[in-house]
Design a protein around this motif. Structure first.
Motif, mmCIF file in Angstrom:
data_model
loop_
_atom_site.group_PDB
_atom_site.id
_atom_site.type_symbol
_atom_site.label_atom_id
_atom_site.label_comp_id
_atom_site.label_asym_id
_atom_site.label_seq_id
_atom_site.Cartn_x
_atom_site.Cartn_y
_atom_site.Cartn_z
ATOM 1 N N GLU A 113 4.079 5.770 -5.346
ATOM 2 C CA GLU A 113 4.106 5.801 -6.801
ATOM 3 C C GLU A 113 3.100 6.813 -7.350
ATOM 4 O O GLU A 113 3.369 7.508 -8.320
ATOM 5 C CB GLU A 113 3.783 4.401 -7.339
ATOM 6 C CG GLU A 113 3.907 4.272 -8.835
ATOM 7 C CD GLU A 113 3.651 2.840 -9.279
ATOM 8 O OE1 GLU A 113 2.842 2.665 -10.212
ATOM 9 O OE2 GLU A 113 4.249 1.923 -8.688
ATOM 10 N N ARG A 114 1.960 6.924 -6.709
ATOM 11 C CA ARG A 114 0.924 7.849 -7.178
ATOM 12 C C ARG A 114 1.169 9.288 -6.755
ATOM 13 O O ARG A 114 0.769 10.212 -7.443
ATOM 14 C CB ARG A 114 -0.445 7.422 -6.665
ATOM 15 C CG ARG A 114 -0.963 6.184 -7.318
ATOM 16 C CD ARG A 114 -2.450 6.073 -7.083
ATOM 17 N NE ARG A 114 -2.968 4.922 -7.771
ATOM 18 C CZ ARG A 114 -3.466 4.944 -8.985
ATOM 19 N NH1 ARG A 114 -3.526 6.067 -9.651
ATOM 20 N NH2 ARG A 114 -3.921 3.851 -9.544
ATOM 21 N N THR A 115 1.771 9.476 -5.605
ATOM 22 C CA THR A 115 1.812 10.818 -5.038
ATOM 23 C C THR A 115 3.202 11.413 -4.879
ATOM 24 O O THR A 115 3.323 12.624 -4.713
ATOM 25 C CB THR A 115 1.178 10.823 -3.635
ATOM 26 O OG1 THR A 115 1.983 10.026 -2.759
ATOM 27 C CG2 THR A 115 -0.232 10.307 -3.658
ATOM 28 N N THR A 120 0.836 -1.201 0.000
ATOM 29 C CA THR A 120 0.000 0.000 0.000
ATOM 30 C C THR A 120 0.868 1.246 0.000
ATOM 31 O O THR A 120 0.610 2.197 -0.744
ATOM 32 C CB THR A 120 -0.943 -0.001 1.220
ATOM 33 O OG1 THR A 120 -1.716 -1.197 1.213
ATOM 34 C CG2 THR A 120 -1.840 1.210 1.225
ATOM 35 N N ILE A 121 1.911 1.232 0.807
ATOM 36 C CA ILE A 121 2.829 2.370 0.873
ATOM 37 C C ILE A 121 3.516 2.582 -0.471
ATOM 38 O O ILE A 121 3.607 3.715 -0.968
ATOM 39 C CB ILE A 121 3.861 2.178 1.997
ATOM 40 C CG1 ILE A 121 3.161 2.199 3.364
ATOM 41 C CG2 ILE A 121 4.953 3.239 1.933
ATOM 42 C CD1 ILE A 121 4.035 1.756 4.518
ATOM 43 N N SER A 131 0.220 12.940 2.345
ATOM 44 C CA SER A 131 -0.741 13.381 3.358
ATOM 45 C C SER A 131 -2.014 13.919 2.728
ATOM 46 O O SER A 131 -3.124 13.590 3.163
ATOM 47 C CB SER A 131 -0.127 14.443 4.265
ATOM 48 O OG SER A 131 0.864 13.870 5.074
ATOM 49 N N ALA A 132 -1.879 14.726 1.693
ATOM 50 C CA ALA A 132 -3.055 15.284 1.024
ATOM 51 C C ALA A 132 -3.875 14.180 0.374
ATOM 52 O O ALA A 132 -5.111 14.204 0.412
ATOM 53 C CB ALA A 132 -2.628 16.313 -0.024
ATOM 54 N N TYR A 133 -3.204 13.201 -0.204
ATOM 55 C CA TYR A 133 -3.893 12.091 -0.855
ATOM 56 C C TYR A 133 -4.673 11.274 0.172
ATOM 57 O O TYR A 133 -5.853 10.957 -0.030
ATOM 58 C CB TYR A 133 -2.867 11.214 -1.570
ATOM 59 C CG TYR A 133 -3.454 10.190 -2.502
ATOM 60 C CD1 TYR A 133 -3.817 10.519 -3.801
ATOM 61 C CD2 TYR A 133 -3.626 8.871 -2.098
ATOM 62 C CE1 TYR A 133 -4.334 9.579 -4.666
ATOM 63 C CE2 TYR A 133 -4.141 7.924 -2.948
ATOM 64 C CZ TYR A 133 -4.493 8.274 -4.237
ATOM 65 O OH TYR A 133 -5.007 7.337 -5.087
ATOM 66 N N VAL A 134 -4.032 10.943 1.278
ATOM 67 C CA VAL A 134 -4.696 10.176 2.336
ATOM 68 C C VAL A 134 -5.850 10.987 2.927
ATOM 69 O O VAL A 134 -6.934 10.450 3.179
ATOM 70 C CB VAL A 134 -3.681 9.749 3.419
ATOM 71 C CG1 VAL A 134 -4.389 9.152 4.625
ATOM 72 C CG2 VAL A 134 -2.681 8.757 2.838
#
Length: 76
Positions: A15-17, A9-10, A23-26
């Motif tokens: 890879e995406r962010t 998951t990490i 932090s903003a994505y989560v």
């Protein structure tokens, strides 16, 4: 606050962010999940008060949202 995540998951998150956007994505994911849960509660309350939703009516409204012009969308 601390959160435990699986290694995979990490890695996918990084890879995406990138490191700085995690932090903003989560935060966005959590907000989205909270909205979904509130919507589910609203639906449950409405169904308790008014009875279950007619599946055919739901499909007709979905067709309208998709822009389908078939006959089932016009039935609602």
């Amino acid at each position: 606050m601390s959160v435990s995540l699986h290694e995979g998951t990490i890695a996918a998150l990084k890879e995406r962010t990138g490191r700085r956007g995690m932090s903003a994505y989560v935060e966005a994911l959590i907000q989205r999940q909270l909205e979904r849960e509130r919507l589910r509660e609203l639906i449950e309350d409405a169904e308790a008060q008014h009875g279950p939703v007619d599946p055919a009516a739901v499909e007709a409204k979905r067709a309208l949202l998709r822009g389908d012009t078939g006959g089932s969308a016009n039935a609602a």
